[in-house]
Motif scaffolding. Structure first.
Motif, PDB file in Angstrom:
ATOM      1  N   ARG A   1      65.788  51.753  31.933  1.00 54.84           N
ATOM      2  CA  ARG A   1      65.163  50.506  32.358  1.00 54.84           C
ATOM      3  C   ARG A   1      63.750  50.434  31.797  1.00 54.84           C
ATOM      4  NH1 ARG A   1      65.228  49.205  37.961  1.00 54.84           N
ATOM      5  NH2 ARG A   1      63.685  47.665  37.372  1.00 54.84           N
ATOM      6  N   TYR A   2      63.348  49.209  31.432  1.00 56.90           N
ATOM      7  CA  TYR A   2      61.936  48.960  31.171  1.00 56.90           C
ATOM      8  C   TYR A   2      61.318  48.750  32.540  1.00 56.90           C
ATOM      9  CZ  TYR A   2      63.268  48.200  26.287  1.00 56.90           C
ATOM     10  OH  TYR A   2      63.757  48.362  25.008  1.00 56.90           O
ATOM     11  N   ARG A   3      60.038  48.630  32.606  1.00 60.19           N
ATOM     12  CA  ARG A   3      59.407  48.616  33.930  1.00 60.19           C
ATOM     13  C   ARG A   3      60.087  47.624  34.882  1.00 60.19           C
ATOM     14  NH1 ARG A   3      53.151  48.017  33.792  1.00 60.19           N
ATOM     15  NH2 ARG A   3      53.463  49.665  32.287  1.00 60.19           N
TER      16      ARG A   3
ATOM     17  N   GLU B   1      66.225  46.339  34.149  1.00 62.34           N
ATOM     18  CA  GLU B   1      67.264  47.362  34.022  1.00 62.34           C
ATOM     19  C   GLU B   1      68.144  46.972  32.839  1.00 62.34           C
ATOM     20  OE1 GLU B   1      69.139  48.825  37.620  1.00 62.34           O
ATOM     21  OE2 GLU B   1      68.618  50.509  36.319  1.00 62.34           O
ATOM     22  N   VAL B   2      68.324  47.841  31.878  1.00 59.87           N
ATOM     23  CA  VAL B   2      69.130  47.480  30.705  1.00 59.87           C
ATOM     24  C   VAL B   2      70.493  48.176  30.746  1.00 59.87           C
ATOM     25  CG1 VAL B   2      69.195  47.331  28.185  1.00 59.87           C
ATOM     26  CG2 VAL B   2      66.999  47.170  29.365  1.00 59.87           C
ATOM     27  N   PHE B   3      70.501  49.498  30.989  1.00 65.84           N
ATOM     28  CA  PHE B   3      71.772  50.232  31.074  1.00 65.84           C
ATOM     29  C   PHE B   3      71.810  51.020  32.380  1.00 65.84           C
ATOM     30  CE2 PHE B   3      70.735  50.378  26.396  1.00 65.84           C
ATOM     31  CZ  PHE B   3      71.650  49.395  26.035  1.00 65.84           C
TER      32      PHE B   3
ATOM     33  N   ASN C   1      71.410  37.629  22.507  1.00 65.58           N
ATOM     34  CA  ASN C   1      70.007  38.017  22.680  1.00 65.58           C
ATOM     35  C   ASN C   1      69.838  38.705  24.019  1.00 65.58           C
ATOM     36  OD1 ASN C   1      69.121  34.939  21.142  1.00 65.58           O
ATOM     37  ND2 ASN C   1      68.803  36.932  20.261  1.00 65.58           N
ATOM     38  N   GLY C   2      69.140  39.820  24.017  1.00 73.05           N
ATOM     39  CA  GLY C   2      68.849  40.513  25.267  1.00 73.05           C
ATOM     40  C   GLY C   2      69.966  41.401  25.770  1.00 73.05           C
ATOM     41  N   ALA C   3      71.045  41.559  24.971  1.00 69.50           N
ATOM     42  CA  ALA C   3      72.191  42.373  25.419  1.00 69.50           C
ATOM     43  C   ALA C   3      71.840  43.853  25.539  1.00 69.50           C
ATOM     44  CB  ALA C   3      73.352  42.209  24.442  1.00 69.50           C
ATOM     45  N   GLY C   4      70.856  44.290  24.739  1.00 69.68           N
ATOM     46  CA  GLY C   4      70.469  45.707  24.776  1.00 69.68           C
ATOM     47  C   GLY C   4      70.680  46.437  23.455  1.00 69.68           C
ATOM     48  N   LYS C   5      70.980  45.705  22.384  1.00 73.03           N
ATOM     49  CA  LYS C   5      71.293  46.334  21.091  1.00 73.03           C
ATOM     50  C   LYS C   5      70.114  47.159  20.564  1.00 73.03           C
ATOM     51  CE  LYS C   5      72.196  42.332  19.192  1.00 73.03           C
ATOM     52  NZ  LYS C   5      71.857  41.474  20.341  1.00 73.03           N
ATOM     53  N   SER C   6      68.929  46.532  20.522  1.00 68.40           N
ATOM     54  CA  SER C   6      67.752  47.252  19.996  1.00 68.40           C
ATOM     55  C   SER C   6      67.414  48.434  20.889  1.00 68.40           C
ATOM     56  CB  SER C   6      66.527  46.330  19.928  1.00 68.40           C
ATOM     57  OG  SER C   6      66.779  45.250  19.093  1.00 68.40           O
ATOM     58  N   THR C   7      67.533  48.233  22.182  1.00 72.38           N
ATOM     59  CA  THR C   7      67.218  49.312  23.129  1.00 72.38           C
ATOM     60  C   THR C   7      68.160  50.492  22.912  1.00 72.38           C
ATOM     61  OG1 THR C   7      66.485  47.644  24.708  1.00 72.38           O
ATOM     62  CG2 THR C   7      66.947  49.838  25.594  1.00 72.38           C
TER      63      THR C   7
END
Ligand SMILES: Nc1ncnc2c1ncn2[C@@H]1O[C@H](COP(=O)(O)OP(=O)(O)OP(=O)(O)O)[C@@H](O)[C@H]1O
Length: 237
Positions: free
Chosen positions: A11-13, A16-18, A37-43
Motif C-alpha cells: 500500500r501507498y500511504r 491499498e494496491v495489493f 489506469n490505476g490497476a497497479g501495473k507500474s507498482t
C-alpha cells in the motif's frame, strides 16, 4: 531466471494496491501486461525490480527469496518517465546508468553504443539528454534498461508516444533479444500484442483477471480481437 511473486501485499500511504497477489514470470516468457489506469501495473513492476518494498509476501528468483538489492541487480526496469540528467549527452547518460547498475566503466561505455542503436537513438548519441523530445526520451529510457543486459526486462509503457517507425523498431529490438530473456511490457496499446508475446495478463484493481495465452483469451471471451476480449474481461470482473 524465474521470478515469482507470492502473496504480495503493498500500500501507498493512503492507497491499498495489493492485498494478496501471486504471479510468475518464467524464464524466457514474453508477457503483455494490460489493465486500466490505476490497476497497479507500474507498482507491480517496481516491486519486482526492488524499487518498492512489499508490506507482505515475497518476490523470489529461481525459488529463492530475493533481497531488494538482488532484485535491483536482476531486473532492469524502464520506468514510465525517463529523467534526463542535466549536462550529460545521451551516450553518457546510458553509460552512467550501466555504471550505476554495477558495470565497470569501459564495459558500460562500450555497451551504451549498441543500446542506443537498439533503441533507435544512435543519431542522438552526442546530444544532451535534456534536449530530447518526449518520444526520444522514452527511447533513452529503453537504452538505459538495455545497457544492463539483464535476464529480466520490465518495460513500463515503452511505446507510448512513439511514432509508427519507432514502434516497429521497438518490436524488432525485443525480438532480437536472447531467447532466455524474460520480458514484461505494460501497455495500453493492445495492438502492441503480436507474435512477440506468448502471454497476456490483465490486472484490474490489484488482481489478475486473466493470465494466459492470447489465443486462450480470445477463446475464453468468445471475441475476435484483443480489444474486445480485454473489455469483456473487465466487464465480467
Ligand atoms: N507514489 C504514489 N503515492 C500514492 N499513491 C500512488 C502512488 N503511485 C501510484 N499510486 C496509486 O496506486 C494505484 C496504482 O497505481 P499504478 O501507477 O501502479 O497503476 P498503473 O496500472 O500503472 O496505472 P497507469 O496505467 O495509469 O500507469 C493508483 O490508484 C495510484 O493512484
Amino acid at each position: 531466471m524465474d521470478l515469482t511473486v507470492d502473496h504480495l501485499a503493498f500500500r501507498y500511504r493512503r492507497r491499498e494496491v495489493f492485498t494478496d497477489l501471486s504471479w510468475a514470470v518464467p524464464e524466457g516468457s514474453r508477457t503483455l501486461l494490460l489493465g486500466p489506469n490505476g490497476a497497479g501495473k507500474s507498482t507491480l513492476m517496481k516491486l519486482c525490480a526492488g524499487i518498492l518494498r512489499p508490506r507482505g509476501g515475497s518476490v523470489t528468483l529461481d525459488e529463492n527469496p530475493a533481497s531488494h538489492r538482488q532484485l535491483q541487480e536482476a531486473v532492469a526496469l524502464m520506468p514510465q518517465h525517463a529523467t534526463p540528467v542535466p549536462r550529460l549527452t545521451c551516450r553518457e547518460q546510458v553509460s552512467y546508468a550501466g555504471w550505476l547498475a554495477g558495470l565497470d566503466g569501459p564495459t558500460s561505455r562500450q555497451r551504451s553504443v549498441s543500446a542506443l542503436e537498439s533503441a533507435g537513438l544512435a543519431d542522438r548519441s552526442d546530444v544532451r539528454a535534456t534536449e530530447l523530445s518526449g518520444g526520444q526520451l522514452r527511447r533513452l529510457g529503453l537504452a538505459e534498461a538495455l545497457v544492463r543486459r539483464t535476464g529480466l526486462l520490465f518495460l513500463d509503457e515503452p511505446t507510448a508516444g512513439l511514432d509508427p517507425a519507432h514502434r516497429a523498431r521497438f518490436r524488432r529490438t525485443l525480438a532480437a533479444l536472447p531467447r532466455e530473456t524474460s520480458i514484461v511490457v505494460s501497455t495500453h496499446e493492445t495492438h502492441d500484442a503480436g507474435d512477440l508475446f506468448d502471454r497476456v495478463c490483465i490486472l484490474d484493481e490489484g488482481r489478475f483477471r486473466y493470465d494466459g495465452s492470447l489465443e486462450g483469451l480470445l477463446a475464453h471471451t468468445g471475441t475476435p480481437t484483443i480489444e474486445a476480449a480485454y473489455e469483456s474481461v473487465l466487464e465480467h470482473a
